[in-house]
Design a protein around this motif. Structure first.
Motif, PDB file in Angstrom:
ATOM      1  N   ALA A 221     -27.617  52.455 -11.633  1.00 62.54           N
ATOM      2  CA  ALA A 221     -26.616  51.830 -10.773  1.00 62.54           C
ATOM      3  C   ALA A 221     -27.231  50.678  -9.974  1.00 62.54           C
ATOM      4  N   LYS A 222     -28.475  50.867  -9.508  1.00 63.31           N
ATOM      5  CA  LYS A 222     -29.129  49.806  -8.736  1.00 63.31           C
ATOM      6  C   LYS A 222     -29.444  48.598  -9.627  1.00 63.31           C
ATOM      7  N   TYR A 223     -29.913  48.873 -10.831  1.00 62.15           N
ATOM      8  CA  TYR A 223     -30.181  47.745 -11.732  1.00 62.15           C
ATOM      9  C   TYR A 223     -28.891  47.004 -12.055  1.00 62.15           C
ATOM     10  N   ALA A 224     -27.799  47.732 -12.206  1.00 62.71           N
ATOM     11  CA  ALA A 224     -26.514  47.081 -12.480  1.00 62.71           C
ATOM     12  C   ALA A 224     -26.120  46.151 -11.329  1.00 62.71           C
ATOM     13  N   VAL A 225     -26.433  46.566 -10.090  1.00 64.61           N
ATOM     14  CA  VAL A 225     -26.159  45.702  -8.936  1.00 64.61           C
ATOM     15  C   VAL A 225     -26.995  44.430  -9.011  1.00 64.61           C
ATOM     16  N   LEU A 226     -28.291  44.587  -9.311  1.00 63.45           N
ATOM     17  CA  LEU A 226     -29.185  43.430  -9.413  1.00 63.45           C
ATOM     18  C   LEU A 226     -28.728  42.489 -10.523  1.00 63.45           C
ATOM     19  N   ARG A 227     -28.484  43.038 -11.703  1.00 66.34           N
ATOM     20  CA  ARG A 227     -28.079  42.197 -12.836  1.00 66.34           C
ATOM     21  C   ARG A 227     -26.736  41.520 -12.548  1.00 66.34           C
ATOM     22  N   GLY A 228     -25.798  42.279 -12.014  1.00 65.86           N
ATOM     23  CA  GLY A 228     -24.489  41.706 -11.710  1.00 65.86           C
ATOM     24  C   GLY A 228     -24.586  40.573 -10.697  1.00 65.86           C
ATOM     25  N   TYR A 229     -25.475  40.754  -9.712  1.00 65.81           N
ATOM     26  CA  TYR A 229     -25.664  39.702  -8.723  1.00 65.81           C
ATOM     27  C   TYR A 229     -26.212  38.439  -9.379  1.00 65.81           C
TER      28      TYR A 229
END
Length: 416
Positions: A221-229
């Motif tokens: 979930a945290k990586y998804a936040v980083l990538r999405g950003y």
């Protein structure tokens, strides 16, 4: 025959990249000396590594160090303060590199008398170039700032990420980062992005989720936040329609980037000269800018060639322009002037070369002092240039980025 359709790539690095930390420290020292003495001489090299910053080089300047090698009271403490303040401003408060805890060494010493005698003006002798060498300037109408599009967007991506990190909008970002932009050109015009890359230092657990030899990867979930950003930044920075379903996007392709900056890799002044200039779209003379006062033509002549090339394009005399100057140490006038309009000119290159060779008609000379006087370079304006490119920036009211002005357009039109 020049190609009209191709792929081209440029990269940028953030203010927290170890080499850029070194560049910014070196230019902070230049600014300190120039703030005390506009005629100061500085050649400052910086090494950054795990919790350590080392300075070396040659200096001269009233209020800091005299020709006998005696430091002014408090001068060395001032140098240490600007070094630590630079690291703090970038945002390094990590165990492996912390502005307050790092070990600092200052090995700056007085400028060589043999260099000084060749460079300084005396009697009927004009101030000479601070070194021999070749310098290039370039401009293209690909972007509003007349910069190569691949580098322009690479810089803008990292500038946005740094602003969001400093503001707290993206608290999972750490200072060290790199970007890379590949664009497809059709009829010499950039039309779409084929590949976009960002590798950014990040907070714990924001790496890609994986399992390897029993080692646990990051939180999905945290990586998804980083990538999405990061993908969101891509979409904000690049023109609408440039990113398509076929654009290849890589965000932290190594998986984990928690250890970064000078703790992850040593940094040295002057190793990012292509990032500093035109992203590979133009030749480079090989000389770095940061850490050098403006008597060094590596810096000042590179600035004046950009200024001239930009004004030529802004004047509509060409869509692309490359200019080369060459100098000999201790000699005031350039040894050669070369202009290439890449087949896009409305006048012949030889006409512009003749104008530049007699630049007094434009209101200045292409001597070290003539360049410094025309662009107002004897000011503490350099640290701001040491990250996100020396070119393609907006001129500042205090004289910063004066080489980005287009105030020569009228004179050039009249001269040709």
């Amino acid at each position: 025959m020049a190609r009209s359709s191709f792929l081209f790539t440029s990269e940028s690095v953030s203010e927290g990249h170890p080499d850029k930390v070194a560049d910014q420290i070196s230019d902070a020292v230049v600014d300190l000396f120039l703030s005390k003495d506009p005629e100061a001489r500085v050649a400052c090299e910086t090494l950054t590594t795990t919790n350590r910053v080392v300075l070396a080089g040659e200096v001269r300047g009233l209020g800091m160090i005299d020709t006998d090698g005696n430091w002014a009271p408090g001068a060395q403490e001032e140098i240490q303060t600007v070094v630590r303040e630079t690291v703090k401003r970038i945002g390094y408060e990590q165990d492996g590199f912390h502005w307050q805890n790092l070990h600092f060494e200052n090995h700056l010493h007085p400028q060589s008398a043999h260099i000084a005698q060749g460079v300084d003006a005396s009697g009927n002798k004009d101030e000479g170039a601070g070194d021999q060498g070749i310098m290039f300037g370039y401009a293209t109408d690909e972007t509003p700032d007349l910069m190569p599009a691949t580098l322009y967007y690479s810089h803008k991506i990292l500038e946005r990420m740094a602003a969001d990190r400093h503001s707290g909008k993206a608290p999972f970002l750490e200072p060290d980062a790199k970007s890379q932009v590949t664009l497809a050109y059709e009829n010499e015009i950039p039309v779409r992005a084929t590949a976009l890359v960002v590798s950014t230092q990040h907070a714990v657990d924001y790496c890609t989720p994986w399992e390897s030899d029993g080692e646990k990867g990051g939180d999905a979930a945290k990586y998804a936040v980083l990538r999405g950003y990061v993908v969101g930044v891509f979409n904000e920075i690049l023109p609408q329609g440039f990113i398509t379903n076929e654009t290849v996007i890589h965000v932290n392709p190594t998986g984990r980037f928690e250890i970064g900056g000078p703790d992850g890799d040593a940094g040295v002044t002057g190793r990012k000269i292509i990032v500093d200039t035109y992203g590979g779209a133009s030749p480079h003379g090989g000389g770095a800018f940061s850490g050098k006062d403006p008597t060094k033509v590596d810096r000042s002549a590179a600035y004046i060639t950009r200024y001239l090339a930009k004004n030529i394009v802004a004047a509509g005399l060409a869509r692309r322009c490359t200019i080369q100057l060459s100098y000999a140490i201790g000699v005031a006038e350039p040894l050669s002037v070369y202009v290439d309009l890449h087949g896009t000119g409305t006048v012949d290159e030889s006409v512009i070369e003749a104008v530049l060779a007699d630049s007094a008609k434009l209101g200045f000379r292409l001597t070290p002092r003539g360049i410094r006087t025309h662009l107002g370079l004897n000011k503490p304006i350099y640290q701001r240039s040491a990250a996100y490119g020396h070119f393609g920036r907006q001129p500042d009211a205090d004289g910063g980025f004066s080489w980005e002005k287009t105030d020569l357009v009228g004179a050039l039109k009249a001269a040709v």
